[in-house]
Design a protein around this motif. Structure first.
Motif, PDB file in Angstrom:
ATOM      1  N   TYR A   1       0.801  -1.223   0.000  1.00  0.00           N
ATOM      2  CA  TYR A   1       0.000   0.000   0.000  1.00  0.00           C
ATOM      3  C   TYR A   1       0.839   1.279   0.000  1.00  0.00           C
ATOM      4  N   GLY A   2       2.181   1.152   0.042  1.00  0.00           N
ATOM      5  CA  GLY A   2       3.053   2.318  -0.017  1.00  0.00           C
ATOM      6  C   GLY A   2       2.973   3.206   1.211  1.00  0.00           C
ATOM      7  N   ARG A   3       2.850   2.581   2.385  1.00  0.00           N
ATOM      8  CA  ARG A   3       2.738   3.319   3.646  1.00  0.00           C
ATOM      9  C   ARG A   3       3.757   2.771   4.628  1.00  0.00           C
ATOM     10  N   THR A   4       4.170   3.618   5.568  1.00  0.00           N
ATOM     11  CA  THR A   4       4.932   3.098   6.694  1.00  0.00           C
ATOM     12  C   THR A   4       3.932   2.467   7.660  1.00  0.00           C
TER      13      THR A   4
ATOM     14  N   LEU B   1      -0.020   3.709   8.632  1.00  0.00           N
ATOM     15  CA  LEU B   1      -1.193   2.844   8.639  1.00  0.00           C
ATOM     16  C   LEU B   1      -1.847   2.833  10.020  1.00  0.00           C
ATOM     17  N   LEU B   2      -1.028   2.649  11.052  1.00  0.00           N
ATOM     18  CA  LEU B   2      -1.595   2.601  12.400  1.00  0.00           C
ATOM     19  C   LEU B   2      -2.190   3.942  12.811  1.00  0.00           C
ATOM     20  N   SER B   3      -1.588   5.044  12.363  1.00  0.00           N
ATOM     21  CA  SER B   3      -2.142   6.354  12.715  1.00  0.00           C
ATOM     22  C   SER B   3      -3.498   6.564  12.054  1.00  0.00           C
ATOM     23  N   GLU B   4      -3.726   5.928  10.906  1.00  0.00           N
ATOM     24  CA  GLU B   4      -5.013   6.049  10.228  1.00  0.00           C
ATOM     25  C   GLU B   4      -6.134   5.392  11.028  1.00  0.00           C
ATOM     26  N   VAL B   5      -5.794   4.437  11.873  1.00  0.00           N
ATOM     27  CA  VAL B   5      -6.824   3.775  12.674  1.00  0.00           C
ATOM     28  C   VAL B   5      -6.790   4.229  14.136  1.00  0.00           C
ATOM     29  N   GLU B   6      -5.707   4.857  14.560  1.00  0.00           N
ATOM     30  CA  GLU B   6      -5.577   5.274  15.955  1.00  0.00           C
ATOM     31  C   GLU B   6      -5.909   6.740  16.166  1.00  0.00           C
ATOM     32  N   ALA B   7      -5.569   7.553  15.219  1.00  0.00           N
ATOM     33  CA  ALA B   7      -5.611   8.994  15.420  1.00  0.00           C
ATOM     34  C   ALA B   7      -7.013   9.563  15.244  1.00  0.00           C
ATOM     35  N   ASP B   8      -7.193  10.736  15.844  1.00  0.00           N
ATOM     36  CA  ASP B   8      -8.398  11.515  15.625  1.00  0.00           C
ATOM     37  C   ASP B   8      -8.289  12.155  14.245  1.00  0.00           C
TER      38      ASP B   8
ATOM     39  N   ALA C   1      14.841   3.750  20.217  1.00  0.00           N
ATOM     40  CA  ALA C   1      14.095   4.797  19.518  1.00  0.00           C
ATOM     41  C   ALA C   1      14.393   4.632  18.041  1.00  0.00           C
ATOM     42  N   LEU C   2      13.375   4.779  17.234  1.00  0.00           N
ATOM     43  CA  LEU C   2      13.495   4.666  15.785  1.00  0.00           C
ATOM     44  C   LEU C   2      12.934   5.931  15.157  1.00  0.00           C
ATOM     45  N   ALA C   3      13.802   6.706  14.527  1.00  0.00           N
ATOM     46  CA  ALA C   3      13.361   7.860  13.761  1.00  0.00           C
ATOM     47  C   ALA C   3      13.222   7.415  12.317  1.00  0.00           C
ATOM     48  N   VAL C   4      12.069   7.669  11.738  1.00  0.00           N
ATOM     49  CA  VAL C   4      11.783   7.257  10.368  1.00  0.00           C
ATOM     50  C   VAL C   4      11.515   8.508   9.543  1.00  0.00           C
ATOM     51  N   VAL C   5      12.210   8.612   8.391  1.00  0.00           N
ATOM     52  CA  VAL C   5      12.038   9.769   7.520  1.00  0.00           C
ATOM     53  C   VAL C   5      11.723   9.257   6.116  1.00  0.00           C
ATOM     54  N   LEU C   6      10.613   9.712   5.569  1.00  0.00           N
ATOM     55  CA  LEU C   6      10.238   9.314   4.220  1.00  0.00           C
ATOM     56  C   LEU C   6      11.207   9.918   3.208  1.00  0.00           C
ATOM     57  N   PRO C   7      11.506   9.188   2.135  1.00  0.00           N
ATOM     58  CA  PRO C   7      12.417   9.725   1.116  1.00  0.00           C
ATOM     59  C   PRO C   7      11.794  10.909   0.377  1.00  0.00           C
TER      60      PRO C   7
END
Length: 195
Positions: A67-70, A74-81, A189-195
């Motif tokens: 789906y081209g998502r981190t 994906l989890l923020s789409e179901v967790e976040a307001d 801790a994991l910092a993730v940065v999209l290209p």
């Protein structure tokens, strides 16, 4: 208190299953199409979409790649307001657990529109070993900082052993593996940065 946590897990699994079904429907794919693209069996996909099972970290990673998502997105789409907030108190940071592998993931700074980075806290139980066959987004930049314990990170053919305080920086193009390399839990801790 334990019943409350289990109820929250069940609700998250239900919302996650619904979102996975929506993503598949948005593309007009059948379960067979998605199984072919992801390498995950149709029955597992169906059970995950119906929230009969909670997907493992490895399964979610494969779906995120399709789906081209981190995983965080994906989890923020179901967790976040609907509207992300700039300040997330520790008690409000979404936590997801892959109980089968001993992996707990706290979204310290979840994905936010207009920002390319996010911050995750990972916890691996002693003996935990998680392998991802591909990155969710090719060329994903990761900075892995071990806060407690020892962690072995393998990217492609290269294994790196990290001790408390060590940081590994890399771009992810192929398979990766995270393994608790000590006798006690590892926290990083994991910092993730999209290209």
């Amino acid at each position: 208190m334990r019943q409350d946590a289990e109820l929250l897990d069940t609700r998250l699994d239900t919302r996650l299953g619904t979102r996975l079904a929506e993503l598949r429907a948005e593309r007009g794919w059948s379960l067979g199409d998605l199984a072919e693209r992801s390498g995950i069996s149709r029955s597992t996909l169906s059970r995950a979409e119906r929230a009969e099972i909670s997907p493992t970290a490895s399964t979610l990673n494969r779906l995120c790649a399709v789906y081209g998502r981190t995983m965080s997105r994906l989890l923020s789409e179901v967790e976040a307001d609907d509207e992300p907030v700039p300040l997330l108190r520790a008690a409000d940071q979404p936590v997801w657990a892959d109980r089968a592998s001993g992996f707990v993931r706290r979204s310290v700074s979840p994905p936010h529109p207009g920002l390319r980075g996010e911050l995750v806290e990972g916890r691996l139980a002693a003996g935990a070993d998680i392998a991802y066959d591909r990155p969710p987004v090719p060329g994903l930049e990761q900075h892995i900082w071990v806060l407690e314990g020892a962690l072995e990170v393998t990217a492609g053919e290269t294994a790196h052993r990290l001790e408390t305080g060590d940081c590994l920086r890399l771009r992810v193009w192929g398979p990766t593996r995270f393994r608790c390399a000590g006798d006690a839990e590892t926290r990083y801790a994991l910092a993730v940065v999209l290209p």
